[in-house]
Scaffold this motif. Structure first.
Motif, PDB file in Angstrom:
ATOM      1  N   VAL A   1       0.851  -1.191   0.000  1.00  0.00           N
ATOM      2  CA  VAL A   1       0.000   0.000   0.000  1.00  0.00           C
ATOM      3  C   VAL A   1       0.885   1.239   0.000  1.00  0.00           C
ATOM      4  O   VAL A   1       1.817   1.347   0.800  1.00  0.00           O
ATOM      5  CB  VAL A   1      -0.932   0.025   1.229  1.00  0.00           C
ATOM      6  N   ASP A   2       0.590   2.192  -0.878  1.00  0.00           N
ATOM      7  CA  ASP A   2       1.388   3.413  -1.003  1.00  0.00           C
ATOM      8  C   ASP A   2       0.949   4.478  -0.007  1.00  0.00           C
ATOM      9  O   ASP A   2       0.509   5.570  -0.386  1.00  0.00           O
ATOM     10  CB  ASP A   2       1.281   3.970  -2.435  1.00  0.00           C
ATOM     11  N   GLU A   3       1.070   4.174   1.275  1.00  0.00           N
ATOM     12  CA  GLU A   3       0.742   5.169   2.297  1.00  0.00           C
ATOM     13  C   GLU A   3       1.349   4.753   3.616  1.00  0.00           C
ATOM     14  O   GLU A   3       1.847   3.620   3.768  1.00  0.00           O
ATOM     15  CB  GLU A   3      -0.774   5.353   2.423  1.00  0.00           C
ATOM     16  N   SER A   4       1.312   5.665   4.585  1.00  0.00           N
ATOM     17  CA  SER A   4       1.931   5.414   5.883  1.00  0.00           C
ATOM     18  C   SER A   4       1.157   4.349   6.657  1.00  0.00           C
ATOM     19  O   SER A   4       0.012   4.022   6.329  1.00  0.00           O
ATOM     20  CB  SER A   4       1.974   6.711   6.698  1.00  0.00           C
ATOM     21  N   PHE A   5       1.790   3.861   7.724  1.00  0.00           N
ATOM     22  CA  PHE A   5       1.171   2.820   8.536  1.00  0.00           C
ATOM     23  C   PHE A   5      -0.155   3.283   9.115  1.00  0.00           C
ATOM     24  O   PHE A   5      -1.144   2.535   9.110  1.00  0.00           O
ATOM     25  CB  PHE A   5       2.115   2.413   9.675  1.00  0.00           C
ATOM     26  N   ASP A   6      -0.214   4.526   9.640  1.00  0.00           N
ATOM     27  CA  ASP A   6      -1.437   4.997  10.299  1.00  0.00           C
ATOM     28  C   ASP A   6      -2.636   4.965   9.351  1.00  0.00           C
ATOM     29  O   ASP A   6      -3.717   4.485   9.706  1.00  0.00           O
ATOM     30  CB  ASP A   6      -1.238   6.423  10.833  1.00  0.00           C
ATOM     31  N   ARG A   7      -2.456   5.485   8.136  1.00  0.00           N
ATOM     32  CA  ARG A   7      -3.564   5.495   7.179  1.00  0.00           C
ATOM     33  C   ARG A   7      -3.880   4.089   6.693  1.00  0.00           C
ATOM     34  O   ARG A   7      -5.044   3.724   6.529  1.00  0.00           O
ATOM     35  CB  ARG A   7      -3.234   6.415   6.001  1.00  0.00           C
ATOM     36  N   ALA A   8      -2.855   3.288   6.452  1.00  0.00           N
ATOM     37  CA  ALA A   8      -3.095   1.912   6.005  1.00  0.00           C
ATOM     38  C   ALA A   8      -3.842   1.119   7.071  1.00  0.00           C
ATOM     39  O   ALA A   8      -4.754   0.337   6.764  1.00  0.00           O
ATOM     40  CB  ALA A   8      -1.776   1.230   5.662  1.00  0.00           C
ATOM     41  N   TRP A   9      -3.477   1.325   8.336  1.00  0.00           N
ATOM     42  CA  TRP A   9      -4.157   0.624   9.433  1.00  0.00           C
ATOM     43  C   TRP A   9      -5.655   0.945   9.441  1.00  0.00           C
ATOM     44  O   TRP A   9      -6.487   0.059   9.587  1.00  0.00           O
ATOM     45  CB  TRP A   9      -3.516   1.018  10.751  1.00  0.00           C
ATOM     46  N   ARG A  10      -5.987   2.236   9.285  1.00  0.00           N
ATOM     47  CA  ARG A  10      -7.397   2.638   9.281  1.00  0.00           C
ATOM     48  C   ARG A  10      -8.138   2.013   8.109  1.00  0.00           C
ATOM     49  O   ARG A  10      -9.240   1.495   8.255  1.00  0.00           O
ATOM     50  CB  ARG A  10      -7.496   4.165   9.202  1.00  0.00           C
ATOM     51  N   ARG A  11      -7.545   2.076   6.925  1.00  0.00           N
ATOM     52  CA  ARG A  11      -8.230   1.584   5.733  1.00  0.00           C
ATOM     53  C   ARG A  11      -8.398   0.067   5.766  1.00  0.00           C
ATOM     54  O   ARG A  11      -9.436  -0.457   5.360  1.00  0.00           O
ATOM     55  CB  ARG A  11      -7.463   1.993   4.481  1.00  0.00           C
ATOM     56  N   VAL A  12      -7.388  -0.644   6.240  1.00  0.00           N
ATOM     57  CA  VAL A  12      -7.501  -2.101   6.340  1.00  0.00           C
ATOM     58  C   VAL A  12      -8.633  -2.477   7.294  1.00  0.00           C
ATOM     59  O   VAL A  12      -9.423  -3.393   7.021  1.00  0.00           O
ATOM     60  CB  VAL A  12      -6.166  -2.724   6.801  1.00  0.00           C
ATOM     61  N   GLY A  13      -8.752  -1.746   8.408  1.00  0.00           N
ATOM     62  CA  GLY A  13      -9.838  -2.026   9.346  1.00  0.00           C
ATOM     63  C   GLY A  13     -11.197  -1.841   8.716  1.00  0.00           C
ATOM     64  O   GLY A  13     -12.102  -2.669   8.901  1.00  0.00           O
ATOM     65  N   LEU A  14     -11.400  -0.762   7.939  1.00  0.00           N
ATOM     66  CA  LEU A  14     -12.683  -0.534   7.264  1.00  0.00           C
ATOM     67  C   LEU A  14     -12.967  -1.618   6.230  1.00  0.00           C
ATOM     68  O   LEU A  14     -14.095  -2.095   6.107  1.00  0.00           O
ATOM     69  CB  LEU A  14     -12.675   0.839   6.596  1.00  0.00           C
ATOM     70  N   VAL A  15     -11.945  -2.006   5.476  1.00  0.00           N
ATOM     71  CA  VAL A  15     -12.135  -3.054   4.464  1.00  0.00           C
ATOM     72  C   VAL A  15     -12.533  -4.366   5.116  1.00  0.00           C
ATOM     73  O   VAL A  15     -13.426  -5.083   4.631  1.00  0.00           O
ATOM     74  CB  VAL A  15     -10.859  -3.218   3.618  1.00  0.00           C
ATOM     75  N   LEU A  16     -11.893  -4.715   6.225  1.00  0.00           N
ATOM     76  CA  LEU A  16     -12.239  -5.955   6.925  1.00  0.00           C
ATOM     77  C   LEU A  16     -13.688  -5.929   7.395  1.00  0.00           C
ATOM     78  O   LEU A  16     -14.409  -6.926   7.301  1.00  0.00           O
ATOM     79  CB  LEU A  16     -11.300  -6.160   8.115  1.00  0.00           C
ATOM     80  N   ASP A  17     -14.128  -4.775   7.910  1.00  0.00           N
ATOM     81  CA  ASP A  17     -15.504  -4.661   8.392  1.00  0.00           C
ATOM     82  C   ASP A  17     -16.515  -4.801   7.260  1.00  0.00           C
ATOM     83  O   ASP A  17     -17.634  -5.274   7.471  1.00  0.00           O
ATOM     84  CB  ASP A  17     -15.709  -3.315   9.088  1.00  0.00           C
ATOM     85  N   ARG A  18     -16.153  -4.374   6.061  1.00  0.00           N
ATOM     86  CA  ARG A  18     -17.101  -4.360   4.945  1.00  0.00           C
ATOM     87  C   ARG A  18     -17.179  -5.679   4.188  1.00  0.00           C
ATOM     88  O   ARG A  18     -18.195  -5.955   3.543  1.00  0.00           O
ATOM     89  CB  ARG A  18     -16.697  -3.281   3.931  1.00  0.00           C
ATOM     90  N   THR A  19     -16.136  -6.477   4.205  1.00  0.00           N
ATOM     91  CA  THR A  19     -16.028  -7.569   3.226  1.00  0.00           C
ATOM     92  C   THR A  19     -16.117  -8.964   3.817  1.00  0.00           C
ATOM     93  O   THR A  19     -15.438  -9.882   3.377  1.00  0.00           O
ATOM     94  CB  THR A  19     -14.708  -7.440   2.441  1.00  0.00           C
ATOM     95  N   GLY A  20     -16.959  -9.156   4.819  1.00  0.00           N
ATOM     96  CA  GLY A  20     -17.210 -10.507   5.305  1.00  0.00           C
ATOM     97  C   GLY A  20     -16.296 -10.954   6.419  1.00  0.00           C
ATOM     98  O   GLY A  20     -16.365 -12.106   6.840  1.00  0.00           O
ATOM     99  N   PHE A  21     -15.423 -10.070   6.915  1.00  0.00           N
ATOM    100  CA  PHE A  21     -14.565 -10.415   8.038  1.00  0.00           C
ATOM    101  C   PHE A  21     -15.193  -9.898   9.326  1.00  0.00           C
ATOM    102  O   PHE A  21     -15.833  -8.851   9.353  1.00  0.00           O
ATOM    103  CB  PHE A  21     -13.173  -9.787   7.887  1.00  0.00           C
ATOM    104  N   SER A  22     -14.969 -10.605  10.416  1.00  0.00           N
ATOM    105  CA  SER A  22     -15.408 -10.159  11.726  1.00  0.00           C
ATOM    106  C   SER A  22     -14.165  -9.972  12.582  1.00  0.00           C
ATOM    107  O   SER A  22     -13.453 -10.938  12.882  1.00  0.00           O
ATOM    108  CB  SER A  22     -16.349 -11.181  12.357  1.00  0.00           C
ATOM    109  N   VAL A  23     -13.856  -8.724  12.939  1.00  0.00           N
ATOM    110  CA  VAL A  23     -12.661  -8.427  13.726  1.00  0.00           C
ATOM    111  C   VAL A  23     -12.938  -8.765  15.187  1.00  0.00           C
ATOM    112  O   VAL A  23     -13.761  -8.128  15.833  1.00  0.00           O
ATOM    113  CB  VAL A  23     -12.252  -6.944  13.575  1.00  0.00           C
TER     114      VAL A  23
END
Length: 374
Positions: A267-289
């Motif tokens: 991912v072409d971005e810093s850890f902080d932004r990547a962490w946020r985006r990965v969390g949103l993607v997991l919530d949307r796409t059939g994963f349960s955190v």
């Protein structure tokens, strides 16, 4: 000679009153132009009444919603009461300081309150919107609503605005929505993320005489609407909240799948932004955190095949007879590792143990994450 049947006056009057009340309510709805009006598929459970000669047991009130169950008729009064009760400790710090951060279609709230202070208001917020809370965990900061129908999508024709208001169950949008809220603790307060999942009822079979619920795409606009209403709940004026949520998007970063063992998402971005985006993607796409460790860059997740999501919707008889909620095979557990790599970030999928390879399933999940993070 045929006789014309006479309708008793009392029955005529009752019908006229029902139609009049339905019409007045419908006109109010049309003038308000509300985008969301949710009705859950479940009935709220009321607490047991305590006999007069017994006292109520003390409860841990840290995460109790203030004001109890809120009905549509007295939501305004309940909101005012909640605000007055919490004004001394919470309201002044929150007013005017909540802000929106956005990257592409992804938005989240930054709130100057700790999760401990914020949680009761968040829980009340969903109850006031007409949702039943399906699951909640204040320790991990995760709350998920039950499937609910957005009644604002129903047509407002003459029949609907009269008789349909009395016999509301005769109308159905054929869609259900569920929201998953995640609260992250930060050095200055909290970050709140809201992810949407949707179902739609479709006809199946050669004769199209049966229906089943199937997943539909998540709706960023519904997420934005809920974030806007949450900002208002936390003290931001409505006009200011809508302008903040509708602000122009920041250019969306790029992500790509790097083949290897295991497959890695770059991912072409810093850890902080990547962490946020990965969390949103997991919530949307059939994963349960189930849990997360930001310091270690780890999300602990269960993956549910999207084909099985609709089977938890009420109306599938397998649920009534003890069928497994997540399908016969059950959910699979993984760890998603988010790791800084210079000015980029890498995302890899690991088995639940953290050692070895997640195999083809891990590579397939990495492909899903790469596609959603593009």
């Amino acid at each position: 000679m045929n006789r014309i049947p006479v309708v008793p006056a009392a029955r005529t009057t009752a019908l006229a009153v029902a139609v009049a009340l339905a019409g007045c309510s419908s006109i109010g709805d049309m003038l308000s132009g509300d985008k969301v009006d949710y009705r859950s598929t479940k009935v709220r459970e009321q607490p047991l009444d305590v006999p007069p000669d017994l006292s109520q047991l003390a409860r841990d009130s840290r995460y109790q919603a203030q004001g109890g169950v809120v009905s549509a008729a007295n939501s305004g009064l309940a909101t005012s009461a909640n605000g007055a009760a919490m004004a001394g400790a919470v309201a002044p710090a929150a007013r005017g300081e909540t802000r929106v951060e956005r990257l592409g279609n992804e938005r989240w709230l930054v709130v100057p309150m700790s999760p401990d202070q914020l949680w009761p208001q968040l829980k009340t917020f969903w109850q006031e919107r007409g949702f039943v809370i399906e699951s909640e965990d204040a320790q991990t900061g995760i709350l998920e609503t039950d499937w609910a129908e957005n009644r604002a999508k129903l047509p407002h024709d003459f029949i609907r605005t009269t008789i349909g208001r009395v016999f509301g169950n005769l109308y159905d949008t054929g869609e259900r929505d569920r929201f998953r809220m995640r609260v992250e603790r930060t050095a200055t307060g909290s970050e709140v993320y809201i992810a949407h999942r949707g179902l739609e009822e479709v006809y199946v079979g050669d004769r199209k005489d049966a229906t089943e619920w199937r997943p539909r795409a998540s709706d960023p606009q519904l997420e934005a609407e809920m974030l806007t209403r949450l900002m208002v709940k936390l003290g931001t004026p409505e006009t200011q909240a809508r302008e903040a949520v509708a602000a122009p998007a920041v250019a969306q970063s790029r992500a790509r799948l790097v083949q290897g063992t295991p497959a890695t998402v770059e991912v072409d971005e810093s850890f902080d932004r990547a962490w946020r985006r990965v969390g949103l993607v997991l919530d949307r796409t059939g994963f349960s955190v189930e849990d997360r460790d930001r310091a270690a860059g780890l999300y602990f997740v269960r993956y549910i095949d999207p084909k099985e999501i609709g089977k938890e919707e009420p109306g599938f008889f397998s649920k009534l007879f003890g069928g497994a909620k997540d399908g016969p095979a059950g959910p699979q557990r993984y760890r998603v590792l988010v790791k800084a790599a210079g000015d980029k970030t890498t995302v890899t999928v690991q088995p639940a143990s953290g050692s070895g390879s997640a195999g083809e399933s891990g590579d397939r999940i990495a492909g899903i994450l790469a596609n959603e993070l593009r």
